[in-house]
Write an enzyme that holds these catalytic residues in place. Structure first.
Site, PDB file in Angstrom:
ATOM      1  N   TYR A  39       0.862  -1.186   0.000  1.00 16.67           N
ATOM      2  CA  TYR A  39       0.000   0.000   0.000  1.00 16.67           C
ATOM      3  C   TYR A  39       0.897   1.234   0.000  1.00 16.67           C
ATOM      4  CZ  TYR A  39      -4.291   2.568   1.013  1.00 16.67           C
ATOM      5  OH  TYR A  39      -5.343   3.436   0.955  1.00 16.67           O
ATOM      6  N   LYS A  94     -20.414 -20.211 -11.256  1.00 17.58           N
ATOM      7  CA  LYS A  94     -19.517 -20.150 -12.420  1.00 17.58           C
ATOM      8  C   LYS A  94     -18.116 -19.735 -11.965  1.00 17.58           C
ATOM      9  CE  LYS A  94     -22.658 -21.077 -15.597  1.00 17.58           C
ATOM     10  NZ  LYS A  94     -22.636 -22.076 -16.644  1.00 17.58           N
ATOM     11  N   GLU A 136     -23.394 -14.159 -18.693  1.00 15.52           N
ATOM     12  CA  GLU A 136     -24.116 -15.378 -18.297  1.00 15.52           C
ATOM     13  C   GLU A 136     -25.596 -15.110 -18.097  1.00 15.52           C
ATOM     14  OE1 GLU A 136     -22.293 -18.362 -17.895  1.00 15.52           O
ATOM     15  OE2 GLU A 136     -24.285 -19.263 -17.867  1.00 15.52           O
ATOM     16  N   ASP A 137     -26.396 -16.027 -18.579  1.00  9.96           N
ATOM     17  CA  ASP A 137     -27.840 -16.063 -18.307  1.00  9.96           C
ATOM     18  C   ASP A 137     -28.542 -14.736 -18.629  1.00  9.96           C
ATOM     19  OD1 ASP A 137     -27.341 -18.648 -17.655  1.00  9.96           O
ATOM     20  OD2 ASP A 137     -27.882 -18.505 -15.554  1.00  9.96           O
ATOM     21  N   ASP A 162     -23.610 -18.940 -22.347  1.00  4.88           N
ATOM     22  CA  ASP A 162     -24.800 -19.726 -22.736  1.00  4.88           C
ATOM     23  C   ASP A 162     -24.862 -19.914 -24.244  1.00  4.88           C
ATOM     24  OD1 ASP A 162     -26.276 -19.980 -20.081  1.00  4.88           O
ATOM     25  OD2 ASP A 162     -25.740 -17.869 -20.218  1.00  4.88           O
ATOM     26  N   ALA A 195     -35.255 -21.353 -29.159  1.00  6.86           N
ATOM     27  CA  ALA A 195     -34.687 -20.529 -30.226  1.00  6.86           C
ATOM     28  C   ALA A 195     -34.082 -19.286 -29.584  1.00  6.86           C
ATOM     29  CB  ALA A 195     -35.779 -20.144 -31.215  1.00  6.86           C
ATOM     30  N   ALA A 197     -30.681 -17.879 -26.763  1.00  2.51           N
ATOM     31  CA  ALA A 197     -29.230 -17.722 -26.772  1.00  2.51           C
ATOM     32  C   ALA A 197     -28.531 -19.039 -27.096  1.00  2.51           C
ATOM     33  CB  ALA A 197     -28.788 -17.228 -25.386  1.00  2.51           C
TER      34      ALA A 197
HETATM   35  N1  LIG Z   1     -26.616 -27.570 -20.671  1.00  4.55           N
HETATM   36  C1  LIG Z   1     -26.070 -26.377 -20.833  1.00  4.55           C
HETATM   37  O1  LIG Z   1     -24.841 -26.226 -20.838  1.00  4.55           O
HETATM   38  C2  LIG Z   1     -26.926 -25.183 -21.027  1.00  4.55           C
HETATM   39  C3  LIG Z   1     -28.275 -25.251 -20.943  1.00  4.55           C
HETATM   40  N2  LIG Z   1     -29.040 -24.151 -21.156  1.00  4.55           N
HETATM   41  C4  LIG Z   1     -30.472 -24.279 -20.965  1.00  4.55           C
HETATM   42  O2  LIG Z   1     -31.141 -23.867 -22.155  1.00  4.55           O
HETATM   43  C5  LIG Z   1     -32.357 -23.231 -21.794  1.00  4.55           C
HETATM   44  C6  LIG Z   1     -32.469 -21.908 -22.536  1.00  4.55           C
HETATM   45  O3  LIG Z   1     -31.451 -21.023 -22.101  1.00  4.55           O
HETATM   46  P1  LIG Z   1     -31.119 -19.691 -22.929  1.00  4.55           P
HETATM   47  O4  LIG Z   1     -30.977 -20.010 -24.360  1.00  4.55           O
HETATM   48  O5  LIG Z   1     -30.010 -19.049 -22.219  1.00  4.55           O
HETATM   49  O6  LIG Z   1     -32.442 -18.850 -22.690  1.00  4.55           O
HETATM   50  P2  LIG Z   1     -33.246 -17.834 -23.654  1.00  4.55           P
HETATM   51  O7  LIG Z   1     -34.191 -17.119 -22.768  1.00  4.55           O
HETATM   52  O8  LIG Z   1     -32.317 -17.065 -24.497  1.00  4.55           O
HETATM   53  O9  LIG Z   1     -34.082 -18.792 -24.630  1.00  4.55           O
HETATM   54  C7  LIG Z   1     -35.105 -19.626 -24.166  1.00  4.55           C
HETATM   55  C8  LIG Z   1     -35.753 -20.239 -25.368  1.00  4.55           C
HETATM   56  O10 LIG Z   1     -36.587 -21.300 -24.922  1.00  4.55           O
HETATM   57  C9  LIG Z   1     -37.801 -21.197 -25.603  1.00  4.55           C
HETATM   58  N3  LIG Z   1     -38.909 -21.776 -24.855  1.00  4.55           N
HETATM   59  C10 LIG Z   1     -39.246 -21.560 -23.596  1.00  4.55           C
HETATM   60  N4  LIG Z   1     -40.355 -22.224 -23.303  1.00  4.55           N
HETATM   61  C11 LIG Z   1     -40.712 -22.877 -24.436  1.00  4.55           C
HETATM   62  C12 LIG Z   1     -41.788 -23.714 -24.795  1.00  4.55           C
HETATM   63  N5  LIG Z   1     -42.745 -24.015 -23.926  1.00  4.55           N
HETATM   64  N6  LIG Z   1     -41.821 -24.216 -26.034  1.00  4.55           N
HETATM   65  C13 LIG Z   1     -40.879 -23.886 -26.943  1.00  4.55           C
HETATM   66  N7  LIG Z   1     -39.843 -23.088 -26.671  1.00  4.55           N
HETATM   67  C14 LIG Z   1     -39.770 -22.584 -25.425  1.00  4.55           C
HETATM   68  C15 LIG Z   1     -38.031 -19.705 -25.810  1.00  4.55           C
HETATM   69  O11 LIG Z   1     -38.969 -19.543 -26.862  1.00  4.55           O
HETATM   70  P3  LIG Z   1     -39.442 -18.076 -27.377  1.00  4.55           P
HETATM   71  O12 LIG Z   1     -38.290 -17.606 -28.223  1.00  4.55           O
HETATM   72  O13 LIG Z   1     -40.665 -18.363 -28.166  1.00  4.55           O
HETATM   73  O14 LIG Z   1     -39.656 -17.242 -26.165  1.00  4.55           O
HETATM   74  C16 LIG Z   1     -36.630 -19.251 -26.147  1.00  4.55           C
HETATM   75  O15 LIG Z   1     -36.374 -19.370 -27.508  1.00  4.55           O
HETATM   76  C17 LIG Z   1     -32.371 -23.141 -20.264  1.00  4.55           C
HETATM   77  O16 LIG Z   1     -33.133 -24.204 -19.760  1.00  4.55           O
HETATM   78  C18 LIG Z   1     -30.936 -23.347 -19.872  1.00  4.55           C
HETATM   79  O17 LIG Z   1     -30.789 -23.975 -18.617  1.00  4.55           O
HETATM   80  C19 LIG Z   1     -28.497 -22.932 -21.494  1.00  4.55           C
HETATM   81  C20 LIG Z   1     -27.144 -22.806 -21.586  1.00  4.55           C
HETATM   82  C21 LIG Z   1     -26.255 -23.908 -21.283  1.00  4.55           C
HETATM   83  C1  LIG Z   2     -25.462 -24.370 -17.770  1.00  2.00           C
HETATM   84  C2  LIG Z   2     -25.959 -23.026 -18.005  1.00  2.00           C
HETATM   85  O1  LIG Z   2     -25.198 -22.099 -18.211  1.00  2.00           O
HETATM   86  C3  LIG Z   2     -27.381 -22.810 -18.026  1.00  2.00           C
HETATM   87  O2  LIG Z   2     -28.157 -23.755 -17.903  1.00  2.00           O
HETATM   88  O3  LIG Z   2     -27.778 -21.639 -18.198  1.00  2.00           O
HETATM   89 MG   LIG Z   3     -26.130 -20.188 -18.154  1.00  2.00          MG
END
Ligand SMILES: NC(=O)C1=CN([C@@H]2O[C@H](COP(=O)(O)OP(=O)(O)OC[C@H]3O[C@@H](n4cnc5c(N)ncnc54)[C@H](OP(=O)(O)O)[C@@H]3O)[C@@H](O)[C@H]2O)C=CC1
Ligand SMILES: CC(=O)C(=O)O
Ligand SMILES: [Mg+2]
Length: 420
Positions: A39, A94, A136-137, A162, A195, A197
């Protein structure tokens, strides 16, 4: 989740100290001399060096091994938009994984932001503190513009886990699963549920790995994303295909791969019966997948099954990616994490699954044996070889593509955390 596991998870987070991370000192701070170096007055010397040349921040501060995990809490796992503070256990998690698996120091930051621009401004203003930023998220579609702008405005790697961490691990798992069932990625048809991230980025990297865009049937809440839809944002529009398929059932019919990146319990055993033979089913929503492995085993005994969870075989989860990707990027001081680095990471991961499994891994999972095959398509998170294998592939790709600012370190390939 069982009541036992729920309580155990709460206790884990609460005791003996709340949370999962803390800060440790790397220099002595006992004596008057120590304090006059750490410091006042000694600290003025590195201050002046950094003011003269910002690169000196890597020499005199923790910047070069420090990654911020930053969220706005709009897409916490598959739990949805529960706000920044509620995302803190995931972000601390994380940070824990960064340190545990790759020796990267990491701090979580949860941002209250009224708009994507406010989030961008906040992150940009603090970016210099860190060697890298792991977003993240953050939900789609906002995450795409947020990441794009921050990459443009920051000279350190900015990486939305993600999107890209998930994509890297998914590509690795998909390449191996298809090889095991004797199918080519160029011919494989895929139903993607979600559809957002993760779904969009996974689909993009699968295309880079050889999948044909016209074989991807992506579904959101309104069904298949097809060229007749008028409700699509630009990111979904890029996946619109000319097809008569309209529903998830249509997209699942004859699909070789189901990739779930949406939410819990979205698909039934009855629905996956329509998939092609030897289907590859990645139900990656956390914490509850689109379909549970027990249901898949009953409905499709010929399936290769993966989830995002640690308590089933084949964990397709970005934990296999981000710690080692940042390790490699930080160690060559990469300015970005580009597509070549992502593909190199995916291929390194896929290759490691074909190596004999170590006793250390068998012990950690309570197994007598494990070999490349239906129940083991991707390395286990505790495999210490991930550190050397993936970080070297990423660092080398950074060098090969001209985004590295340092050569491959002399201690590469890293053998263990003790090398860092
Ligand atoms: N295993 C892994 O390493 C990872 C897993 N994930 C998982 O993926 C999922 C999505 O995360 P992320 O992409 O960050 O989130 P987003 O919010 O960016 O996307 C969520 C998507 O899920 C769709 N969705 C939600 N509910 C429904 C439904 N009932 N029917 C059809 N589509 C649906 C949404 O549709 P709409 O566009 O119409 O709203 C949207 O496109 C989470 O469950 C997360 O835990 C994510 C990252 C890493
Ligand atoms: C694993 C992760 O990053 C998620 O489910 O959002
Ligand atoms: Mg995540």
């Amino acid at each position: 989740m069982s009541e036992d596991l729920k309580q155990a998870a709460l206790d884990y987070h609460q005791f003996p100290k709340p949370g999962k991370i803390s800060v440790e000192l790397t220099k002595p701070a006992q004596t008057s001399r120590d304090l006059s170096l750490a410091y006042s007055p000694g600290v003025a010397e590195p201050v002046k060096e950094i003011a003269a040349d910002p690169e000196n921040a890597y020499k005199y501060t923790a910047k070069g091994n420090l990654v911020a995990v930053i969220s706005d809490g709009t897409a916490i796992l598959g739990l949805g938009n529960l706000g920044p503070l509620a995302s803190k256990p995931v972000m601390e998690g994380k940070s824990l994984l960064f340190k545990r698996f790759a020796g990267v120091d990491s701090i979580d930051i949860e941002v209250e932001s009224e708009s994507p621009q406010a989030f961008i401004d906040t992150v940009r203003r603090i970016a210099n503190t860190f060697g890298g930023i792991n977003l993240e998220d953050i939900k789609a579609p906002e995450c795409f513009e947020i990441e794009r702008t921050l990459i443009e405005q920051c000279d350190i790697p900015v990486f939305h886990d993600d999107q890209h961490g998930t994509a890297i691990v998914t590509v690795a798992g998909a390449l191996n699963a298809l090889e095991i069932v004797g199918k080519k990625i160029e011919d494989a048809k895929m139903c993607v549920l979600g559809a957002g991230a993760a779904a969009i980025s996974c689909s993009k990297l699968l295309i880079l790995a050889g999948m044909k865009p016209e074989n991807i049937f992506m579904c959101d809440r309104n069904g298949v994303i097809h060229s007749g839809r008028t409700d699509l944002n630009q990111y979904k529009q890029a996946f619109a295909v000319d097809t008569d398929k309209r529903t998830v059932d249509d997209a699942l019919t004859d699909a070789d791969i189901f990739l779930g990146l949406s939410g819990p319990n979205m698909v039934t055993g009855e629905q996956i019966k329509a998939m092609a033979e030897n289907p590859v089913i990645f139900a990656c929503a956390n914490p509850v997948p689109e379909i549970m492995p027990e249901i898949v085993a009953e409905a499709r005994p010929d399936a290769i099954m993966a989830t995002g969870r640690s308590d089933y075989p084949n964990q397709v989860n970005n934990v296999l990616g981000f710690p080692f990707i940042f390790r490699g990027a930080l160690d060559v001081r990469a300015t970005a994490i580009n597509e070549e680095m992502k593909l190199a990471a995916a291929k390194a991961l896929a290759g490691l699954a074909k190596e004999p499994v170590t006793q250390e891994v068998l012990d950690a999972y309570g197994l007598d044996s494990l070999e490349f095959g239906r129940e083991y398509i991707i390395p286990k998170a505790v495999d210490t070889r991930l550190l050397g294998t993936v970080s070297t592939a990423v660092a080398q790709a950074a060098i090969d593509t001209g985004v590295a600012r340092q050569p491959l370190p002399a201690n590469y390939p890293l053998k263990s955390l003790a090398d860092i």
